[in-house]
Design an enzyme around this catalytic site. Structure first.
Site, PDB file in Angstrom:
ATOM      1  N   HIS A 144      -4.662  -3.602   6.378  1.00  0.00           N
ATOM      2  CA  HIS A 144      -4.539  -3.800   4.923  1.00  0.00           C
ATOM      3  C   HIS A 144      -5.938  -4.116   4.396  1.00  0.00           C
ATOM      4  O   HIS A 144      -6.295  -5.260   4.130  1.00  0.00           O
ATOM      5  CB  HIS A 144      -3.566  -4.936   4.614  1.00  0.00           C
ATOM      6  CG  HIS A 144      -3.447  -5.226   3.148  1.00  0.00           C
ATOM      7  ND1 HIS A 144      -2.988  -4.299   2.238  1.00  0.00           N
ATOM      8  CD2 HIS A 144      -3.751  -6.335   2.429  1.00  0.00           C
ATOM      9  CE1 HIS A 144      -3.010  -4.831   1.037  1.00  0.00           C
ATOM     10  NE2 HIS A 144      -3.471  -6.070   1.123  1.00  0.00           N
ATOM     11  N   ASP A 177       0.828  -1.208   0.000  1.00  0.00           N
ATOM     12  CA  ASP A 177       0.000   0.000   0.000  1.00  0.00           C
ATOM     13  C   ASP A 177       0.863   1.258   0.000  1.00  0.00           C
ATOM     14  O   ASP A 177       0.553   2.242  -0.671  1.00  0.00           O
ATOM     15  CB  ASP A 177      -0.929  -0.022   1.225  1.00  0.00           C
ATOM     16  CG  ASP A 177      -1.701  -1.322   1.309  1.00  0.00           C
ATOM     17  OD1 ASP A 177      -2.435  -1.636   0.364  1.00  0.00           O
ATOM     18  OD2 ASP A 177      -1.544  -2.040   2.318  1.00  0.00           O
TER      19      ASP A 177
END
Length: 309
Positions: free
Chosen positions: A164, A136
């Site tokens: 996440h 990410d």
């Protein structure tokens, strides 16, 4: 990537252990043949198995790619219940047969909570269990790089807070770009708070889903690259003045309840990570970070409901 030194460096020989379920064994054997046929100088052995005990013997680093996939019609609790049994077996093997200071990276989703399960059902040190949010961070840095038309290596200290998942919070408030006039804040250079506080965040949050929609498969190359980045920085250390995002066991920093596996900005030195302290958190960020805390707390409660008392 591991075999070529992207994870542990160009001078570190590796013995690769690969574990999968029985129906995948033939494919594993094929992968082993390809690794051997590549004649890569760092590869000193390739071992494949469907036996978790055999696969875990002596390993220094474990990258947990396997988990029960969420299928159509399944609730999150169904996935978590399946992963409790999977990670219980792997935790037992790791704590008994892996190297004493084995470092564990959980990639399989829900990564934070799978790492939490691993922590709760084993005697492995909590500091040695992490989850992947570097993917990410890399996505966020790439978006900024593209927006400003600068090399991605010039963008640093983007933070991914939290889970996440779609509640993660990519934060550029402390990020900078290396320019001819020194390091300058990302917000100052982009000068578009509306984009940074909305489209940028949602694009990073939904990037995985967008990739699945486009290629009909989950992220592969980018996830593998991020896993190598994560382990490399953990083992060899982060560059001075730079931090990276890792899902780690909270110690209560930034108001995150202790014990949750939560993504923080960390620095690494001599194989140990430390949460970056003293960063200013504004009201907007606080709300985003708390949303991820709430989601992870709910996932933790679900996981606990399937663990033995």
């Amino acid at each position: 990537m591991i075999a070529r030194g992207a994870m542990l460096g160009p001078d570190q020989p590796v013995i690769i252990h690969m574990l999968d379920i029985e129906p995948a064994m033939e494919a594993l054997r094929g992968l082993k043949m390809e690794l051997l046929d590549a004649a890569l100088p760092l590869v000193q052995g390739v071992f494949v198995s469907t036996n978790v005990v055999e696969a875990c013997k002596g390993v220094d680093i474990a990258v947990m790619l396997g988990g029960f996939p969420r299928k159509e019609g399944m609730e999150r609790r169904d996935v978590i219940s399946k992963n409790v049994s999977i990670y219980r077996a792997q935790a037992s093997a790791l704590q008994q047969y892996a190297a004493p200071n084995c470092k564990v990276l959980v990639v399989a989703n829900p990564a934070n909570t799978n790492a939490l399960i691993l922590k709760e059902v084993s005697s492995l040190p909590a500091k040695n269990i992490t989850s992947l949010t570097r993917l990410d961070q890399n996505r966020a840095q790439a978006l900024i790089s593209d927006r400003l038309d600068v090399p991605v290596t010039d963008v640093k200290n983007v933070i991914v807070w939290g889970n996440h998942s779609s509640t993660q919070y990519p934060d550029v408030n402390h990020a900078t770009v290396n320019t001819a006039n020194g390091h300058r804040p990302v917000r100052e250079l982009i000068a578009d708070d509306y984009w940074l506080n909305r489209e940028f965040i949602t694009t990073v949050q939904q990037r995985g889903a967008a990739i699945i929609k486009a290629r009909k498969l989950s992220s592969a190359l980018s996830a593998a690259s991020a896993a190598c980045d994560h382990i490399r920085d953990w083992v060899h250390g982060t560059p001075k003045g730079t931090w990276v995002s890792m899902g780690v066991c909270s110690d209560g920093s930034y108001g995150v309840p202790p014990g949750l596996i939560y993504s923080f900005p960390v620095t690494c030195h001599k194989g140990e990570w430390s949460i970056v302290q003293g960063l200013k958190i504004d009201e907007f960020s606080r709300k985003k970070m708390d949303a991820s805390v709430e989601e992870l707390t709910g996932e933790k409660a679900l996981a606990y409901s399937y663990l033995d008392p």
